[in-house]
Design a protein around this motif. Structure first.
Motif, PDB file in Angstrom:
ATOM      1  N   UNK A   1       0.801  -1.223   0.000  1.00  0.00           N
ATOM      2  CA  UNK A   1       0.000   0.000   0.000  1.00  0.00           C
ATOM      3  C   UNK A   1       0.827   1.263   0.000  1.00  0.00           C
ATOM      4  N   UNK A   2       0.293   2.340  -0.596  1.00  0.00           N
ATOM      5  CA  UNK A   2       0.933   3.647  -0.533  1.00  0.00           C
ATOM      6  C   UNK A   2       0.605   4.320   0.797  1.00  0.00           C
ATOM      7  N   UNK A   3       1.337   5.389   1.115  1.00  0.00           N
ATOM      8  CA  UNK A   3       1.108   6.100   2.380  1.00  0.00           C
ATOM      9  C   UNK A   3       1.145   7.607   2.128  1.00  0.00           C
ATOM     10  N   UNK A   4       0.664   8.360   3.117  1.00  0.00           N
ATOM     11  CA  UNK A   4       0.801   9.816   3.099  1.00  0.00           C
ATOM     12  C   UNK A   4       1.456  10.247   4.401  1.00  0.00           C
ATOM     13  N   UNK A   5       2.467  11.094   4.273  1.00  0.00           N
ATOM     14  CA  UNK A   5       3.217  11.535   5.463  1.00  0.00           C
ATOM     15  C   UNK A   5       3.384  13.049   5.419  1.00  0.00           C
TER      16      UNK A   5
ATOM     17  N   UNK B   1       4.818  20.227   4.848  1.00  0.00           N
ATOM     18  CA  UNK B   1       4.428  19.732   3.525  1.00  0.00           C
ATOM     19  C   UNK B   1       3.993  18.268   3.622  1.00  0.00           C
ATOM     20  N   UNK B   2       3.147  17.883   2.686  1.00  0.00           N
ATOM     21  CA  UNK B   2       2.611  16.526   2.677  1.00  0.00           C
ATOM     22  C   UNK B   2       3.154  15.763   1.476  1.00  0.00           C
ATOM     23  N   UNK B   3       3.575  14.528   1.722  1.00  0.00           N
ATOM     24  CA  UNK B   3       4.085  13.666   0.662  1.00  0.00           C
ATOM     25  C   UNK B   3       3.181  12.444   0.561  1.00  0.00           C
ATOM     26  N   UNK B   4       2.724  12.171  -0.649  1.00  0.00           N
ATOM     27  CA  UNK B   4       1.959  10.948  -0.879  1.00  0.00           C
ATOM     28  C   UNK B   4       2.821  10.013  -1.713  1.00  0.00           C
TER      29      UNK B   4
END
Lengths: 318, 225
Positions: free
Chosen positions: A60-64, A103-106
């Motif tokens: 699965x991908x994530x958002x951090x 900032x948000x990284x997906x």
């Protein structure tokens, strides 16, 4: 201190390094990244010590989000996208990039391979347990509180000074692909199987079933029949073993496998192909090819040379 | 001794055919000598004892099965400095509330509950190996009168400290894990703690003795640990 906050935790996201060594006699598995080759490339790209822990994103991908400061990171086997006030920045795999404060990284789900990795410059500031930061979930050991990451976790990051460096890239990263063939050596218990069982193993492909996990890839294909029962006195098992329970369907033992087992092992994946084995996805197919010790040695040297050649393609981003 | 390759990074050494306390002590002695700095062969990373085996895990860049076999045989031939087994005493509470399978075990073995407790606590066991989960000891040999197959339905969760029997062995669950053995008691001791040095209370080759304690003693010891 800068933190990485988990906004969306994905399917099975854990902290993994190059594994826990020296405690298998106490029943503590080696654990570590399923795809150690990707981990090594990312650490080299970021000038981290070899074996530094990173996030492993299984399926699965994530958002951090970066909290309390900025951080430099690199992705292996998946691409990312940073959302900021002014717009978006795409981050390809095998490139370092800076995630600024708030900032948000997906990160996209890995495609073609089981796991993607996010490594950060300096590594995560978590306590080592028995010499490693790798998460061993079933024993609640290591990693972040001994478990998979959840939404809201804030992982502290060691020593980041992201301002004063040029970004780097690996022009020849790894393709995000699972192997079609794994090379195995016979044994240690091939004699416990009917004559021709090794031919059966290598004749047709095996499918990775959904009951697979970080301990073992449960395979489905031509059954491997035992000659004299399937009970063995429990003994230490090597990573990469193809252990065959009474069903005749082999289980490929990977990172979190128990240290001992009581089923015969027909063959063992050679060390040069263990990272590739960790890239196999549920639903995927793989064949096995029988090799001898000399071929295993040649394969190991070739893999080392290939890794060195990849490392030599690290460049400053123009 | 027999030597079998497990791929190109592990070698399985088989030291005997049948599990026994004596064989476990031999395996343990070889393990200690192979992992002691002075006699450790180059390239050997770790060794994992089994009931009749010792698995050697090595770095193929630094050694190979031929060199390891030579090193093992040389150590086997060297005069054995006697390694006295450590004796570990483990308090066990066999009270009903902590021993969900004790009555059934007694019935299936045709014994009284007290007789099961006496048989279990009356003998010294040897740690054959640690495995299944971190710090989980396989202790042999159980009295022949208590030998039962594993439960048909494994439990989804066995509590930490559960003392259990199945086949020829008795064991203690260090963590709350799934498990298929018969639970006949509980110890207040912590079998495995990664923050302790050494993390496991027992090691292969140790001699283990169970001492029955009352529920009150169990509760007092649990509270103080």
């Amino acid at each position: 201190m800068t933190h990485l906050e988990i906004m969306r935790a994905g399917i099975h996201t854990s902290l993994q390094d190059d594994g826990r060594r020296g405690y298998r006699d106490l029943g503590v598995p080696g654990s570590g990244a399923l795809d150690p080759l990707t981990l090594r490339l990312l650490n080299a790209l970021l000038d981290n010590r070899d074996g530094t822990g990173a996030l492993e994103l299984l399926y699965g991908g994530i958002t951090v989000r970066a909290r309390d400061g900025a951080l430099r990171f690199a992705l292996g086997c998946a691409a990312g996208r940073i959302v900021q006030h002014g717009g978006i920045r795409d981050v390809p795999p095998w490139h370092t990039a800076v995630l600024d404060r708030d900032e948000t990284l997906t990160i996209a789900a890995p495609a073609g391979t089981a796991a993607a990795y996010m490594a950060v410059e300096g590594g995560f500031a978590v306590e080592t347990v028995l010499g490693s930061v790798s998460t061993y979930g079933p024993g609640a050991l290591g990693g972040w509180q001994g478990r998979l990451l959840h939404r809201g976790d804030r992982l502290p990051i060691l020593n980041t000074a992201p301002a004063c460096r040029r970004e780097r890239m690996l022009t020849h990263g790894l393709a995000p692909a699972a192997p079609s063939v794994l090379r195995v050596m016979a044994g240690p218990q091939q004699s416990r199987f009917v004559r021709g069982a090794l031919d059966t193993l290598t004749a047709s492909p095996y499918r990775v079933t959904p009951s697979s996990n970080r301990s073992g890839l449960r395979l489905d294909g031509a059954p491997l029949r035992h000659e004299e029962g399937h009970d063995l006195l429990s003994e230490g098992v090597a990573t990469g073993s193809l252990q065959v329970p009474g069903t005749g369907q082999p289980v490929l033992l990977i990172a979190d496998h128990p240290t001992v087992g009581g089923y015969p092992k027909i063959a063992t994946v050679i060390s040069a192909d263990l990272a590739a084995a960790g890239r196999l996805r549920i639903g995927g197919e793989v064949r096995f090819a029988l090799v001898d010790a000399h071929a295993a040695r040649d394969a190991r040297l070739a893999a080392q040379a290939e890794h060195a050649a990849r490392l030599a393609t690290i460049r400053d981003v123009p | 001794m027999r030597f079998d390759s497990c791929g190109d990074a592990a070698l399985l050494v088989t030291l005997g055919d049948a599990a026994s306390a004596a064989l476990s002590r031999r395996i343990s002695a070889l393990h200690v000598r192979l992992t002691t700095a002075r006699t450790r062969p180059a390239g050997l990373q770790e060794a994992v004892p089994g009931h009749t085996t010792l698995l050697l895990i090595y770095d193929p860049a630094f050694t190979d099965p031929v060199r390891l076999r030579t090193a093992v045989e040389a150590l086997q031939d060297s005069p054995v400095e006697r390694i006295e087994p450590r004796i570990r005493t483990i308090p066990v509470c066999y009270h009903d509330s902590l021993a969900p399978d004790l009555a059934e075990v007694a019935a299936r073995c045709g014994l009284s509950v007290d007789a099961v407790i006496d048989l279990h606590a009356a003998r010294d066991y040897t740690v054959h190996l640690l495995g299944f989960s971190p710090g989980f000891p396989y202790l042999g040999d159980l009295s022949a009168e208590l030998v039962l197959p594993r439960r048909a339905e494994p439990r989804a969760r066995v509590p930490a400290g559960a003392v259990a029997i199945a086949t020829r062995y008795t064991a203690i669950y260090p963590q709350a894990t799934p498990g298929g053995w018969h639970l006949i008691g509980r110890t207040p001791l912590v079998l495995f703690d990664a923050r302790r040095d050494p993390p496991a209370l027992l090691r292969p080759g140790d001699s283990v003795r169970f001492t029955p304690i009352s529920l009150t003693e169990y509760e007092q010891m649990s509270a103080s640990l």
